[in-house]
Each structure stands twice: as C-alpha cells, then as structure tokens.
Design an enzyme around this catalytic site. Structure first.
Site, PDB file in Angstrom:
ATOM      1  N   CYS A   1       0.837  -1.211   0.000  1.00 15.68           N
ATOM      2  CA  CYS A   1       0.000   0.000   0.000  1.00 15.68           C
ATOM      3  C   CYS A   1       0.869   1.258   0.000  1.00 15.68           C
ATOM      4  O   CYS A   1       1.882   1.333   0.700  1.00 15.68           O
ATOM      5  CB  CYS A   1      -0.909  -0.017   1.231  1.00 15.68           C
ATOM      6  SG  CYS A   1      -2.038   1.386   1.286  1.00 15.68           S
TER       7      CYS A   1
ATOM      8  N   CYS B   1       0.595   4.505   7.065  1.00 17.02           N
ATOM      9  CA  CYS B   1      -0.048   4.333   8.378  1.00 17.02           C
ATOM     10  C   CYS B   1       0.899   3.548   9.299  1.00 17.02           C
ATOM     11  O   CYS B   1       1.285   2.418   8.973  1.00 17.02           O
ATOM     12  CB  CYS B   1      -1.386   3.612   8.215  1.00 17.02           C
ATOM     13  SG  CYS B   1      -2.434   4.382   6.968  1.00 17.02           S
TER      14      CYS B   1
ATOM     15  N   CYS C   1       0.398  -0.233  10.351  1.00 19.73           N
ATOM     16  CA  CYS C   1      -0.106  -1.208   9.378  1.00 19.73           C
ATOM     17  C   CYS C   1       0.968  -2.088   8.753  1.00 19.73           C
ATOM     18  O   CYS C   1       1.986  -1.608   8.248  1.00 19.73           O
ATOM     19  CB  CYS C   1      -0.878  -0.467   8.281  1.00 19.73           C
ATOM     20  SG  CYS C   1      -1.734  -1.611   7.176  1.00 19.73           S
TER      21      CYS C   1
ATOM     22  N   CYS D   1     -16.751  -8.965   5.509  1.00 26.78           N
ATOM     23  CA  CYS D   1     -16.075  -7.684   5.276  1.00 26.78           C
ATOM     24  C   CYS D   1     -14.802  -7.897   4.469  1.00 26.78           C
ATOM     25  O   CYS D   1     -13.902  -8.615   4.899  1.00 26.78           O
ATOM     26  CB  CYS D   1     -15.751  -7.055   6.633  1.00 26.78           C
ATOM     27  SG  CYS D   1     -14.880  -5.502   6.477  1.00 26.78           S
TER      28      CYS D   1
ATOM     29  N   CYS E   1     -19.775  -5.777   3.669  1.00 21.78           N
ATOM     30  CA  CYS E   1     -18.985  -4.626   4.091  1.00 21.78           C
ATOM     31  C   CYS E   1     -17.704  -4.638   3.282  1.00 21.78           C
ATOM     32  O   CYS E   1     -17.159  -5.715   3.011  1.00 21.78           O
ATOM     33  CB  CYS E   1     -18.659  -4.729   5.583  1.00 21.78           C
ATOM     34  SG  CYS E   1     -17.571  -3.394   6.163  1.00 21.78           S
TER      35      CYS E   1
ATOM     36  N   CYS F   1     -19.255   2.190   9.083  1.00 18.14           N
ATOM     37  CA  CYS F   1     -18.502   1.506  10.128  1.00 18.14           C
ATOM     38  C   CYS F   1     -17.238   2.334  10.310  1.00 18.14           C
ATOM     39  O   CYS F   1     -16.400   2.402   9.411  1.00 18.14           O
ATOM     40  CB  CYS F   1     -18.156   0.090   9.667  1.00 18.14           C
ATOM     41  SG  CYS F   1     -17.078  -0.781  10.830  1.00 18.14           S
TER      42      CYS F   1
ATOM     43  N   ARG G   1     -17.914  -2.599  18.178  1.00 24.09           N
ATOM     44  CA  ARG G   1     -17.214  -3.872  17.942  1.00 24.09           C
ATOM     45  C   ARG G   1     -15.872  -3.929  18.664  1.00 24.09           C
ATOM     46  O   ARG G   1     -15.025  -3.054  18.481  1.00 24.09           O
ATOM     47  CB  ARG G   1     -16.999  -4.106  16.438  1.00 24.09           C
ATOM     48  CG  ARG G   1     -16.256  -5.441  16.146  1.00 24.09           C
ATOM     49  CD  ARG G   1     -16.199  -5.810  14.668  1.00 24.09           C
ATOM     50  NE  ARG G   1     -17.525  -5.788  14.113  1.00 24.09           N
ATOM     51  CZ  ARG G   1     -17.945  -4.862  13.263  1.00 24.09           C
ATOM     52  NH1 ARG G   1     -17.131  -3.926  12.840  1.00 24.09           N
ATOM     53  NH2 ARG G   1     -19.176  -4.886  12.828  1.00 24.09           N
TER      54      ARG G   1
HETATM   55  N1  SAM Z   1      -6.782   0.540   3.317  1.00 23.38           N
HETATM   56  C1  SAM Z   1      -8.031   0.747   3.896  1.00 23.38           C
HETATM   57  C2  SAM Z   1      -8.038   1.843   4.925  1.00 23.38           C
HETATM   58  O1  SAM Z   1      -6.977   2.200   5.417  1.00 23.38           O
HETATM   59  O2  SAM Z   1      -9.116   2.336   5.240  1.00 23.38           O
HETATM   60  C3  SAM Z   1      -8.651  -0.491   4.502  1.00 23.38           C
HETATM   61  C4  SAM Z   1      -7.859  -1.471   5.321  1.00 23.38           C
HETATM   62  S1  SAM Z   1      -7.159  -0.903   6.872  1.00 23.38           S
HETATM   63  C5  SAM Z   1      -6.129  -2.270   7.219  1.00 23.38           C
HETATM   64  C6  SAM Z   1      -8.524  -0.922   8.000  1.00 23.38           C
HETATM   65  C7  SAM Z   1      -8.309  -0.571   9.440  1.00 23.38           C
HETATM   66  O3  SAM Z   1      -7.723  -1.662  10.121  1.00 23.38           O
HETATM   67  C8  SAM Z   1      -7.417   0.592   9.810  1.00 23.38           C
HETATM   68  O4  SAM Z   1      -8.041   1.828   9.653  1.00 23.38           O
HETATM   69  C9  SAM Z   1      -7.120   0.306  11.268  1.00 23.38           C
HETATM   70  O5  SAM Z   1      -8.082   0.885  12.106  1.00 23.38           O
HETATM   71  C10 SAM Z   1      -7.209  -1.217  11.360  1.00 23.38           C
HETATM   72  N2  SAM Z   1      -5.861  -1.784  11.560  1.00 23.38           N
HETATM   73  C11 SAM Z   1      -4.942  -2.001  10.619  1.00 23.38           C
HETATM   74  N3  SAM Z   1      -3.817  -2.513  11.141  1.00 23.38           N
HETATM   75  C12 SAM Z   1      -4.016  -2.612  12.477  1.00 23.38           C
HETATM   76  C13 SAM Z   1      -3.214  -3.056  13.559  1.00 23.38           C
HETATM   77  N4  SAM Z   1      -1.969  -3.474  13.394  1.00 23.38           N
HETATM   78  N5  SAM Z   1      -3.757  -3.035  14.803  1.00 23.38           N
HETATM   79  C14 SAM Z   1      -5.018  -2.598  14.985  1.00 23.38           C
HETATM   80  N6  SAM Z   1      -5.823  -2.161  13.986  1.00 23.38           N
HETATM   81  C15 SAM Z   1      -5.334  -2.157  12.749  1.00 23.38           C
HETATM   82  C1  DTB Z   2     -11.388  -2.612  11.751  1.00 20.49           C
HETATM   83  O1  DTB Z   2     -11.701  -1.649  12.474  1.00 20.49           O
HETATM   84  N1  DTB Z   2     -10.522  -3.556  12.084  1.00 20.49           N
HETATM   85  C2  DTB Z   2     -10.353  -4.487  10.999  1.00 20.49           C
HETATM   86  C3  DTB Z   2     -11.357  -3.991   9.954  1.00 20.49           C
HETATM   87  N2  DTB Z   2     -11.866  -2.808  10.533  1.00 20.49           N
HETATM   88  C4  DTB Z   2     -10.974  -3.818   8.559  1.00 20.49           C
HETATM   89  C5  DTB Z   2      -8.955  -4.704  10.595  1.00 20.49           C
HETATM   90  C6  DTB Z   2      -8.053  -5.144  11.717  1.00 20.49           C
HETATM   91  C7  DTB Z   2      -6.689  -5.412  11.183  1.00 20.49           C
HETATM   92  C8  DTB Z   2      -5.760  -5.930  12.220  1.00 20.49           C
HETATM   93  C9  DTB Z   2      -4.387  -6.150  11.716  1.00 20.49           C
HETATM   94  C10 DTB Z   2      -4.275  -7.098  10.569  1.00 20.49           C
HETATM   95  O2  DTB Z   2      -4.760  -8.249  10.643  1.00 20.49           O
HETATM   96  O3  DTB Z   2      -3.640  -6.709   9.564  1.00 20.49           O
HETATM   97 FE1  SF4 Z   3      -2.847   1.220   3.421  1.00 20.69          FE
HETATM   98 FE2  SF4 Z   3      -2.770  -0.024   5.772  1.00 20.69          FE
HETATM   99 FE3  SF4 Z   3      -3.075   2.620   5.673  1.00 20.69          FE
HETATM  100 FE4  SF4 Z   3      -5.091   1.022   4.835  1.00 20.69          FE
HETATM  101  S1  SF4 Z   3      -4.288   1.186   6.918  1.00 20.69           S
HETATM  102  S2  SF4 Z   3      -4.308   2.875   3.823  1.00 20.69           S
HETATM  103  S3  SF4 Z   3      -3.900  -0.677   3.982  1.00 20.69           S
HETATM  104  S4  SF4 Z   3      -1.264   1.465   4.988  1.00 20.69           S
END
Ligand code: SAM
Ligand code: DTB
Ligand code: SF4
Length: 323
Positions: free
Chosen positions: A55, A59, A62, A99, A130, A190, A262
C-alpha cells in the site's frame, strides 16, 4: 431510562466520563446498553483481505504499508471463487456480515466493477456486505450502494491532532470526506479507531467526539487494540492499560447508544476476563474467524467456548435488540 442521542459533545465532557470511578462508568454503560440492546447477544463479522500489502500509504500501525519492512507477503486481488468460498465458510461459521478489505489508498475506477460483482455475489449468499477499500468518491459510493453494499468501513483511527503522527500520506479531513460520501450514499458507516498507538486519553476522547458528533452516528463503531507488528514504526508501542480499553468502550457506548460497538483487532492478545469486561461495557460485536486481515484472531472454537461460558448468543444485527 431512554437516553437522547446527542451530536454536540465537548472533549471535556467526554473526559469527565472517562474519569468516572470504574464501577460508576460501567454501571452507566450497562444501563444504556440494556435500554437499547439485549445485553447477552452479539453480532459477528468475518474479515477477508482481498488485496494484501504494497500500500502507498504510511499508516504507522499497518503491516500492509509499502513504507515499512514487514514480513508480509503481497497478494494481488483474489479470484472471485476464493472470495465466495471464504464468504460461504464465514456464513457457516456463524458470521452475519462479510467484510472485504483491500490495501489501497483509494478505490480506482478500474477496480470498481470487480468489487461490485463481489459485493453482489456475497450478498446473494444471504450475508450482509462490508468493504474497506480506502478513499471513495461520491460517485463510487453510489455505485457500491447500487451493488448492494450494506456497510463501508473507514476508520478515523485517532484524534485529528494525533493523526499526523500516525499517517502522513493522507489527512484526517480526507477520512471525513469519504465518510460523508458514504453517508450521502445511504450506506451504513462503520468507523472507529485504534487504542494503544501512544496516544493520550484526550486523543481517545477527541476521536470518540468526532464520531459522536457526525450528523448520524456510525451504525458500527470498531474499537481496535493495536496489534504491534514487527517492522512497523509502532512495533514497540507501549501496550495500552486494559482498563483504559474497557473505559474507551464504555464511553463509546454512552456517546453512541444505538450503535453497535465492535471489540475488533487485538482480541488474541486479550484474556477472556478482559473480553468479558468489554462486553459488559457495551461491546456487542466481534470479528469471528481465525484470521483478521493479516494477523491472527482467536480460533473459532475458543470463541465459541468463551461465549458459552458467558451465556452470550451470536445474532444478526437486526436481532440484537430483541430480548
Ligand atoms: N486501506 C483501507 C483503509 O486504510 O481504510 C482499509 C484497510 S485498513 C487495514 C482498515 C483498518 O484496520 C485501519 O483503519 C485500522 O483501524 C485497522 N488496523 C490495521 N492494522 C491494524 C493493527 N496493526 N492493529 C489494529 N488495527 C489495525
Ligand atoms: C477494523 O476496524 N478492524 C479491521 C477492519 N476494521 C478492517 C482490521 C483489523 C486489522 C488488524 C491487523 C491485521 O490483521 O492486519
Ligand atoms: Fe494502506 Fe494499511 Fe493505511 Fe489502509 S491502513 S491505507 S492498507 S497502509
């Protein structure tokens, strides 16, 4: 006691709730929870990462950001067959919503038709749908609605003032703009955030204030506990005090009494007792399934045992209110 739904919270009022003695806060949250929901029922959604890693965004939490060196294997968009099979299994396991997440900064128009087809097919299985695909334009939101999309996940993640310490490649205002396109398209929202990214309590209060003061409360509010991922800037973040996580859920319940809250990522790192407290504080939804997007979730069997011990029933969203 019916609460009126407010959209005019100040951060200091919310901080006052956070600071209540724990028993008082939990009693208030349970009372509110019980006036709107059956306190022994929760809803389950299952996640699938349909496009993983690489990506463009940075973030800090992530695993999927191309800016961080994580162990993650990239995966291009999954085939229709793989996605539909996963959705079928999710339904069999007891999820009422499926989702699909993609590691995109924003949905590209060239992927729109593929995603719409996935949404329609998942919906045809009798699941709520979702997706979480990054930023959307107003037109894309309308198109997704046409395909049968029930929910769009787009988290604000933290307070507006802490956001630039978490992400630099898009802004808090960008997040709010997508949420407004989603609400305008009459897709349920959500949106929630993450605790444990090094933020202060005031940031958690400000994050909840932004959500509660939206024109309509998000129908679903995910509270994630950071899953610290090796190779990300947050790999060594100090874990949040578990009691503070419970307080965050209780305050979310008080501010958004009709929303489904959630208990999202991080359950694998939580004890059964901590999860039980989160449910007592008003959380009434979880992710069910052995995987989240790129990390593990509690095994389904372990979850079933926990719910049996707590006398909790899995139900569809529409039945969460019934006694
Ligand atoms: N790329 C899209 C976005 O950023 O909206 C969708 C996927 S992103 C992985 C969705 C959400 O997952 C993030 O906004 C964050 O709240 C949650 N998330 C991602 N990585 C995480 C982590 N390591 N621990 C907790 N929550 C996480
Ligand atoms: C949300 O609030 N948590 C989910 C979903 N929306 C998309 C994602 C959690 C991701 C946790 C880290 C991972 O598995 O990469
Ligand atoms: Fe990309 Fe992860 Fe950020 Fe979503 S949360 S925009 S997948 S870097």
């Amino acid at each position: 006691m019916k609460q009126t739904t407010r959209h005019d919270w100040s951060v200091s009022e919310i901080e006052t709730l956070f600071a209540l003695p724990f028993a008082d806060l939990l009693f208030r949250a349970q009372t509110t929870h019980r006036s709107h929901f059956n306190a022994n029922a929760i809803q389950a959604s299952t996640l699938l990462s349909i496009k993983t890693g690489g990506c463009s965004e940075d973030c800090g939490y992530c695993s999927q950001s191309a800016h961080h060196e994580t162990e993650l294997e990239r995966q291009t968009l999954l085939s229709r067959e793989t996605v539909i099979e996963a959705a079928r299994q999710a339904k069999e396991t007891g999820a009422s919503r499926f989702c699909m997440g993609a590691a995109w900064r924003a949905l590209r128009d060239s992927d729109l038709e593929t995603v719409k087809a996935l949404i329609s097919e998942v919906k045809a299985l009798g699941l709520q749908t979702c997706v979480t695909l990054g930023m959307l334009s107003a037109n894309q939101a309308h198109e997704l609605k046409q395909a049968g999309l029930d929910y769009y996940n787009h988290n604000i993640d933290t307070s507006e003032s802490y956001y630039p310490s978490v992400v630099s490649t898009h802004s808090f205002a960008d997040r709010l703009q997508t949420l407004s396109h989603v609400q305008d398209a009459k897709i349920s929202v959500c949106s929630g955030g993450i605790v444990g990214m090094g933020e202060q309590r005031s940031d958690r209060a400000a994050m909840l204030r932004t959500l509660a003061n939206l024109p309509t409360h998000p129908q679903s509010v995910p509270i994630n506990m950071l899953v610290a991922i090796p190779g990300t800037p947050m790999e060594r973040a100090k874990p949040v005090d578990p009691i503070e996580l419970v307080r965050t859920i209780a305050v979310a319940r008080l501010l958004m009494p009709h929303s489904v809250v959630r208990l999202s990522a991080g359950r694998e790192q939580m004890s059964d007792e901590l999860q039980a407290l989160c449910f007592l504080a008003g959380a009434n939804s979880i992710f069910l399934g052995n995987r989240l997007l790129t990390t593990n979730n509690p095994q389904v069997d372990a979850d079933r045992q926990l719910f049996a011990r707590l006398g909790i029933e899995l139900r569809d969203e529409h039945d969460l209110r019934e006694r």
